[in-house]
Design an enzyme around this catalytic site. Structure first.
Site, mmCIF file in Angstrom:
data_model
loop_
_atom_site.group_PDB
_atom_site.id
_atom_site.type_symbol
_atom_site.label_atom_id
_atom_site.label_comp_id
_atom_site.label_asym_id
_atom_site.label_seq_id
_atom_site.Cartn_x
_atom_site.Cartn_y
_atom_site.Cartn_z
ATOM 1 N N ARG B 10 0.841 -1.205 0.000
ATOM 2 C CA ARG B 10 0.000 0.000 0.000
ATOM 3 C C ARG B 10 0.877 1.256 0.000
ATOM 4 O O ARG B 10 0.470 2.297 -0.509
ATOM 5 C CB ARG B 10 -0.973 -0.007 1.172
ATOM 6 C CG ARG B 10 -0.333 -0.054 2.538
ATOM 7 C CD ARG B 10 -1.376 0.038 3.658
ATOM 8 N NE ARG B 10 -0.820 -0.347 4.954
ATOM 9 C CZ ARG B 10 -1.378 -0.046 6.115
ATOM 10 N NH1 ARG B 10 -2.502 0.619 6.167
ATOM 11 N NH2 ARG B 10 -0.817 -0.447 7.246
ATOM 12 N N SER B 37 -5.454 4.915 5.840
ATOM 13 C CA SER B 37 -5.036 3.510 5.845
ATOM 14 C C SER B 37 -4.564 3.049 4.475
ATOM 15 O O SER B 37 -3.823 2.090 4.362
ATOM 16 C CB SER B 37 -6.195 2.605 6.264
ATOM 17 O OG SER B 37 -6.663 2.963 7.522
ATOM 18 N N GLU B 58 -19.306 3.773 -0.446
ATOM 19 C CA GLU B 58 -18.537 3.137 -1.515
ATOM 20 C C GLU B 58 -19.305 3.042 -2.824
ATOM 21 O O GLU B 58 -18.720 3.175 -3.905
ATOM 22 C CB GLU B 58 -18.092 1.728 -1.075
ATOM 23 C CG GLU B 58 -17.043 1.705 0.024
ATOM 24 C CD GLU B 58 -17.633 1.890 1.418
ATOM 25 O OE1 GLU B 58 -18.877 1.921 1.544
ATOM 26 O OE2 GLU B 58 -16.856 1.999 2.381
ATOM 27 N N PHE B 83 -14.283 -3.991 0.517
ATOM 28 C CA PHE B 83 -15.336 -3.032 0.140
ATOM 29 C C PHE B 83 -15.228 -2.652 -1.339
ATOM 30 O O PHE B 83 -16.236 -2.460 -2.020
ATOM 31 C CB PHE B 83 -15.259 -1.794 1.026
ATOM 32 C CG PHE B 83 -15.077 -2.118 2.492
ATOM 33 C CD1 PHE B 83 -15.764 -3.176 3.080
ATOM 34 C CD2 PHE B 83 -14.206 -1.389 3.288
ATOM 35 C CE1 PHE B 83 -15.581 -3.493 4.413
ATOM 36 C CE2 PHE B 83 -14.020 -1.698 4.626
ATOM 37 C CZ PHE B 83 -14.706 -2.761 5.195
ATOM 38 N N HIS B 109 -5.308 -3.723 2.005
ATOM 39 C CA HIS B 109 -5.906 -4.743 2.853
ATOM 40 C C HIS B 109 -6.383 -5.968 2.070
ATOM 41 O O HIS B 109 -7.442 -6.535 2.334
ATOM 42 C CB HIS B 109 -7.047 -4.161 3.698
ATOM 43 C CG HIS B 109 -6.562 -3.195 4.754
ATOM 44 N ND1 HIS B 109 -5.677 -2.170 4.479
ATOM 45 C CD2 HIS B 109 -6.839 -3.092 6.077
ATOM 46 C CE1 HIS B 109 -5.433 -1.493 5.586
ATOM 47 N NE2 HIS B 109 -6.118 -2.022 6.577
ATOM 48 N N ASP B 117 -7.940 -7.455 12.130
ATOM 49 C CA ASP B 117 -9.301 -6.924 11.929
ATOM 50 C C ASP B 117 -10.343 -8.035 11.827
ATOM 51 O O ASP B 117 -11.541 -7.788 11.980
ATOM 52 C CB ASP B 117 -9.351 -6.087 10.648
ATOM 53 C CG ASP B 117 -8.599 -4.772 10.795
ATOM 54 O OD1 ASP B 117 -8.583 -4.227 11.903
ATOM 55 O OD2 ASP B 117 -8.038 -4.309 9.793
ATOM 56 N N ARG B 167 -1.846 -4.788 3.396
ATOM 57 C CA ARG B 167 -1.805 -3.926 4.565
ATOM 58 C C ARG B 167 -0.451 -4.088 5.260
ATOM 59 O O ARG B 167 0.158 -3.120 5.680
ATOM 60 C CB ARG B 167 -2.920 -4.298 5.546
ATOM 61 C CG ARG B 167 -2.898 -3.466 6.801
ATOM 62 C CD ARG B 167 -3.688 -4.105 7.936
ATOM 63 N NE ARG B 167 -3.545 -3.301 9.133
ATOM 64 C CZ ARG B 167 -2.478 -3.314 9.916
ATOM 65 N NH1 ARG B 167 -1.458 -4.090 9.636
ATOM 66 N NH2 ARG B 167 -2.415 -2.538 10.972
#
Lengths: 280, 312
Positions: B10, B37, B58, B83, B109, B117, B167
């Site tokens: 990322r 993030s 989204e 998402f 992620h 998470d 991530r």
């Protein structure tokens, strides 16, 4: 160049448009006449009064945009595009047929003048917001017009898009809600009551007009005011309309959402519409 | 190969998108309130006029990006893989893929990298979902430098692209001079006994497994199949013809991702043996990243063991 038609000339243009709607759905024996007819006045006023488009150059970058968020009523937009000269009139008879540029729901890859594909309800408004945002980013003055169904406002994405329009001060976005109070399974009140729809749009920061959406004079006046008010607020014209407007046996009938007329019904519909021209 | 430097991919996205934005003002970031993030902070700070944030919305994010793309913009929709693939899936299909618009979905992620998470944020279905939508390109780079190169390639390619990043920190495998082409696998090492085809954060495992196998007298070809659609069919076909035994490794469900794509080529070729290593069609949980991989057999040891079994 915008057209400069009188209200009566626009009324007659709208009768032509409605006849083309009925004709193409009859030829296809498939399509959505009810909503195509209720949105017809708004469609006509956009293409022959409010919007600056160039049929010879459909992707002209400074053009006004139109996003038919309620994509199933595309016969109304197809009729407008053909009448404006985006493609030949006889193409209208290919609606929903194999190989046609006139897909059952609008496709920007197939049809000149369609600014983005729609058909899955609730999605078009966000796309219109993106287009209006692009104009702001580029310092361009074009407007983006978008027609929503009343039932379509059941979708949460509509309200997400409204938030974005408000945040980015999209006063170049003009939304029309075709409030004919009928959705596929029944009346809006029965399926999902809309409550204070004008109040909802106001709460999201829109300037709101409540009009008779099948009255050409009222539609034109609301559009003129909406286009003039460059105050940072997005615009919403809520048009109370009659589903199937102009064809007596289709009016306010939930059954005419997605059904094509037979030979006899076609003839009656065209006869009725022929009687609706006014003196100019 | 020693992995002495670790960077999350990322971060590669976050660095490259700033460069792209500076070069072309049409490159936009459209965030959905998880920009920090997803490492768009520098872009937001340095290029505020090209930065949009539509909040936790989204579906709308996808639609807005599509509208922007019709006006000549190159919007990067930025969110988490779960998402970006599932919450906005139909909007990307209808408004970006069907009209073939220049929308890039750039997601952090990926896989089980959002380990602590839990299952809600881990994304094991995303690449398979997007692989099945026409016009879409699906990419997961292995490291920092390949991420930078492939993000740039995605921006330069017309049409919708899905990019998936980690991530967590992963080893830097390549140097900044390595070239990457969308749809072309990178051969990291060659061998004649088994082919190990991996992508994303599992490429490092494939390399380590190949080294381990070599110590045991087995040579392995290692391919970084960063693009699973369009798949580099030629590279897979070469593995089938020249080696015959293939292990696929991915931080994704073994269904519909890299492993499935490779199996499709082998099945239609009517030859070649394939063993898929990946997430075993089960949801994850809050646990350390390496433990989650281990629970699914995504380990160097298992790659080595499966390779030996496969070549008998």
């Amino acid at each position: 160049m915008r057209d400069t038609l009188t209200v009566n000339e626009l009324k007659n243009k709208c009768v032509d448009l409605k006849k083309n709607v009925v004709h193409m759905i009859y030829k296809a024996q498939s399509g959505h006449p009810g909503g195509s007819l209720s949105v017809a006045e708004f469609m006509t006023a956009c293409y022959w009064h409010a919007m600056d488009v160039d049929p010879k150059n459909p992707k002209w970058e400074d053009r006004d945009r139109f996003v038919l968020s309620k994509g199933h009523v595309c016969p109304a937009q197809y009729a407008a595009l053909a009448m404006k000269g985006f493609f030949p009139m006889d193409v209208l008879e290919t609606l929903r047929k194999e190989g046609s540029i006139l897909q059952g729901h609008p496709s920007s890859k197939h049809c000149p003048g369609i600014d983005i594909s729609t058909g899955s309800l609730g999605q078009g408004l966000a796309c219109a917001v993106g287009m209006a945002l692009a104009a702001k980013l580029d310092g361009k003055s074009y407007n983006v017009f978008s027609a929503l169904g009343d039932g379509e406002t059941n979708e949460g994405e509509i309200w997400e898009a409204c938030n974005t329009a408000n945040k980015y001060k999209l006063d170049n976005l003009i939304v029309f809600v075709d409030w004919n109070n009928l959705q596929l399974d029944g009346t809006c009140d029965e399926i999902m009551p809309l409550g204070d729809l004008p109040g909802k749009f106001k709460a999201f920061g829109f300037d709101v007009w409540e009009i008779n959406g099948n009255d050409m004079g009222e539609v034109v006046k609301a559009l003129d005011e909406a286009m003039a008010a460059k105050n940072g607020n997005p615009k919403c014209i809520i048009g109370k309309t009659v589903k199937g407007n102009g064809v007596s046996f289709m009016e306010n009938q939930v059954g005419w959402h997605g059904v094509a007329p037979n030979d006899e019904q076609y003839k009656q519909a065209m006869d009725e519409l022929d009687g609706q021209y006014v003196e100019c | 190969m020693t992995f002495d430097k670790m960077i999350a991919t990322r971060d590669g996205f976050g660095d490259e998108i700033v460069e792209l934005g500076k070069e072309d003002k049409n490159v936009l970031v459209v965030d959905a309130d998880i920009g920090k993030s997803c490492k768009t902070g520098a872009f937001r700070k340095e290029l505020p006029e090209q930065y949009l944030n539509v909040g936790i919305a989204e579906q709308n994010c996808a639609g807005v990006a599509a509208g922007l793309a019709t006006c000549g913009k190159i919007p990067f929709v930025v969110t988490y893989a779960a998402f970006g693939s599932m919450r906005m899936c139909e909007m990307i299909r209808q408004e970006a893929c069907y009209p073939n618009l220049n929308v890039k979905v750039a997601c952090s992620h990926g896989g089980v990298t959002p380990a602590n998470d839990g299952a809600s944020h881990q994304s094991i279905e995303d690449m398979g979902i997007y692989r099945s939508i026409p016009n879409m390109t699906v990419i997961m780079p292995a490291d920092y430098w390949s991420t930078r190169k492939l993000v740039r390639a995605a921006a330069e390619k017309h049409g919708p692209v899905y990019l998936r990043f980690t991530r967590d920190k992963v080893p830097v495998i390549y140097d900044e001079n390595t070239e990457f082409v969308i749809g072309k696998a990178n051969r990291i090492r060659d061998g004649k006994d088994v082919a190990i085809i991996a992508n994303g954060d599992t490429v490092r495992l494939a390399i380590q497994a190949a080294e381990e196998l070599e110590a045991q007298g087995i040579t392995a070809r290692v391919l970084d199949m960063h693009t699973i659609k369009p798949l580099d069919v030629e590279a897979v076909q070469s593995c089938i013809d020249e080696i015959g035994a293939i292990i696929t490794v991915e931080d994704h469900n073994i269904m519909n991702g890299l492993g499935s794509a490779v199996c499709e080529v082998a099945a239609e070729a009517g030859k070649g043996k394939v063993k898929r290593i990946g997430i075993q069609d089960q949801f994850g949980q809050s646990a350390p990243y390496e433990r989650l991989l281990e629970m699914n057999g995504v380990t160097v040891e298992n790659i080595v063991a499966q390779a030996k079994t496969l070549i008998g």
